[in-house]
Scaffold this motif. Structure first.
Motif, short mmCIF file in Angstrom:
data_model
loop_
_atom_site.label_atom_id
_atom_site.label_comp_id
_atom_site.label_asym_id
_atom_site.label_seq_id
_atom_site.Cartn_x
_atom_site.Cartn_y
_atom_site.Cartn_z
N ASP A 53 0.81 -1.22 0.00
CA ASP A 53 0.00 0.00 0.00
C ASP A 53 0.84 1.27 0.00
O ASP A 53 0.30 2.37 0.00
CB ASP A 53 -0.99 0.01 1.17
CG ASP A 53 -0.30 -0.24 2.51
OD1 ASP A 53 0.95 -0.27 2.54
OD2 ASP A 53 -1.02 -0.40 3.52
N SER A 97 -3.40 -3.18 -2.90
CA SER A 97 -4.13 -3.80 -1.80
C SER A 97 -4.29 -5.30 -2.09
O SER A 97 -4.08 -5.76 -3.21
CB SER A 97 -5.52 -3.17 -1.64
OG SER A 97 -6.32 -3.47 -2.78
N ARG A 148 1.80 -5.83 6.62
CA ARG A 148 0.82 -4.93 7.24
C ARG A 148 0.23 -4.00 6.19
O ARG A 148 0.91 -3.11 5.67
CB ARG A 148 1.49 -4.11 8.35
CG ARG A 148 2.16 -4.95 9.43
CD ARG A 148 1.16 -5.79 10.18
NE ARG A 148 1.80 -6.76 11.07
CZ ARG A 148 2.18 -6.52 12.30
NH1 ARG A 148 2.03 -5.32 12.80
NH2 ARG A 148 2.74 -7.47 13.02
N ASP A 165 -3.74 -2.01 5.03
CA ASP A 165 -5.13 -1.76 5.39
C ASP A 165 -6.02 -2.79 4.70
O ASP A 165 -5.74 -3.23 3.58
CB ASP A 165 -5.55 -0.35 4.95
CG ASP A 165 -4.85 0.73 5.78
OD1 ASP A 165 -4.43 0.41 6.90
OD2 ASP A 165 -4.72 1.86 5.28
N ASP A 224 -4.48 -8.15 5.15
CA ASP A 224 -3.03 -8.13 5.36
C ASP A 224 -2.35 -9.19 4.51
O ASP A 224 -2.99 -9.98 3.82
CB ASP A 224 -2.69 -8.28 6.85
CG ASP A 224 -3.09 -9.64 7.42
OD1 ASP A 224 -3.28 -10.60 6.65
OD2 ASP A 224 -3.20 -9.74 8.65
#
Length: 456
Positions: free
Chosen positions: A10, A34, A55, A57, A60
């Motif tokens: 991301d 993503s 990690r 949003d 994951d």
């Protein structure tokens, strides 16, 4: 084929930096911001490996890995994180993640890990040669699901493990079995195939294990069985689910002892074969029903490969149809260059219960009956025995009805407009106007009636 690598992060700056490094090392990077975007990319094409941040949003990296491996267990996934801990790494590797690197990392470390991951993908090596791809050259596909299956097949081919290929009839199970043989260390040996459902039980045992001269009525000479013929190579047992139970017991003994005893022979013979079997049946249900031995099942089902039906790989339909046309047209002495766009659309819309075999049959029918350089949708409709289901626009349907109705009246009246108008309960002026609208000439109908034989 370029070696593509899917980058998932991301952070746009890191994605760009990693893409530059991969491109400079000869890879073709495909980026996603993503996990959801990555899954969309994977649905379109299969990369040689995936590199993802841990990690992110939403989904994951480990969740993405689990989604990927639920569909494609052999696709290597490398996880990167700035929050790496030893427990994270242990958890990731225990789940099956190929590699785990903590940011900041050395570029050479990532590239070395990626090179090892790509080397495990036989269908997409970094610099594929014709020899590398020859084993699966007969299997035409652009489907990510099929490419994942070929990757699994290439991996298992390197071992001696027995393989069970599942799939509906007509999906190409024997073709995949031959590809596995070509990719194996046994490729120089014979590939012998037998359909267990096509041979009566009384003959199947003799076909598989052979017989000695005089072992039964009609055995005027000894016969070498298929196990011996396949020694040093691969024996493909197609439709293994239809093998009678008594023969299942004998087959299990051969697999355990690696010896066969021909019917009527006093001595057993050593055999060295790799077994690849296939079925369209649900063997788990057959075991519950007492129709298939579970101990034989475990011997055959060391590695299970599932060939998807054609309706689940629609992106391959046009490719397969065009290839079949290129092969069949010269054989049938036809000069056909391809299908019209609407014909291809129609082919891709079908469910193909007979799978690739049915598609090949339809293409051959279209080719054999074609009189044009391109096969139209009407030929496909006829070959599929489809009833037209498309509704015409109202204006076109009314126009067609009027034309057919007027033509029927002219046929009945042998081109006599006055009689046809009376039958239609319309005045002659209006009737002539309708005839002109549909370009119907009463003289042609009169001439056709005069030329018809008596009683015709």
């Amino acid at each position: 084929m370029p070696t593509t690598v899917l980058l998932v992060d991301d952070d746009p700056d890191l994605r760009q930096l990693l893409a530059i490094r991969l491109r400079s090392s000869g890879y073709v990077p495909v980026t996603a911001a993503s996990g959801a975007e990555a899954l969309g990319s994977l649905a379109a094409s299969r990369p040689a490996a995936v590199i993802t941040d841990l990690r992110m949003d939403g989904m994951d990296g480990l969740s993405l890995f689990e989604r990927i491996h639920a569909q494609d267990p052999t696709l290597p996934v490398i996880v990167l994180t700035a929050h790496g801990t030893i427990p994270d790494a242990v958890d990731a590797t225990q789940r099956g993640v190929f590699g785990f690197l903590t940011k900041p990392f050395e570029a050479r470390e990532l590239l070395a890990l990626l090179a090892r991951a790509v080397a495990l993908q036989p269908a997409q090596s970094a610099k594929p040669s014709p020899k590398d791809e020859a084993w699966c050259a007969d299997i035409l596909t652009a489907s990510p699901r099929m490419l994942a299956l070929l990757s699994e097949a290439g991996l298992v081919a390197r071992s001696e493990a027995s393989v069970l290929i599942r799939g509906e009839s007509g999906t190409g199970k024997e073709m995949l079995a031959r590809a596995i043989h070509r990719a194996s260390a046994r490729q120089a040996g014979p590939f012998v195939a037998i359909n267990c459902a096509a041979i009566p039980e009384t003959l199947l045992e003799s076909e598989l294990f052979g017989h000695a001269k005089g072992s039964f009525t009609g055995a005027s000479q000894a016969q070498t069985g298929l196990f011996q013929q396949a020694s040093g190579g691969t024996l493909f047992l197609d439709e293994i689910g239809d093998m009678p139970l008594p023969l299942q017991v004998k087959l299990l003994r051969v697999l355990q002892e690696r010896q066969v005893r021909p019917l009527g022979a006093a001595q057993a013979v050593d055999v060295d074969v790799r077994i690849v079997s296939a079925t369209h049946r649900d063997l788990d249900a057959a075991i519950v029903a007492g129709q298939f031995r579970d101990d034989l099942y475990y011997r055959l089902n060391v590695v299970s490969l599932h060939l998807p039906p054609l309706r689940e790989r629609r992106e391959d339909i046009a490719m397969l149809a065009q290839h079949a046309l290129q092969v069949l047209a010269p054989r049938l002495h036809r000069r056909i260059t391809g299908f019209t766009p609407d014909a291809l659309d129609l082919l891709q819309q079908q469910d193909w219960p007979g799978n690739v075999r049915q598609l090949m049959n339809v293409v051959e029918q279209c080719c054999a009956l074609s009189t044009t350089s391109r096969i139209p949708a009407t030929s496909v409709t006829r070959a599929l025995r489809l009833k037209p289901t498309t509704l015409l626009p109202f204006a076109e349907a009314r126009e067609r009805f009027e034309r057919d109705y007027l033509a029927q009246l002219l046929k009945m009246s042998h081109g006599n407009v006055a009689q046809a108008a009376r039958l239609a309960q319309r005045n002659r002026t209006e009737f002539y106007r309708l005839l002109g609208k549909h370009h119907l000439d009463p003289a042609q109908f009169k001439a056709a009636a005069e030329e018809a034989p008596p009683g015709g």
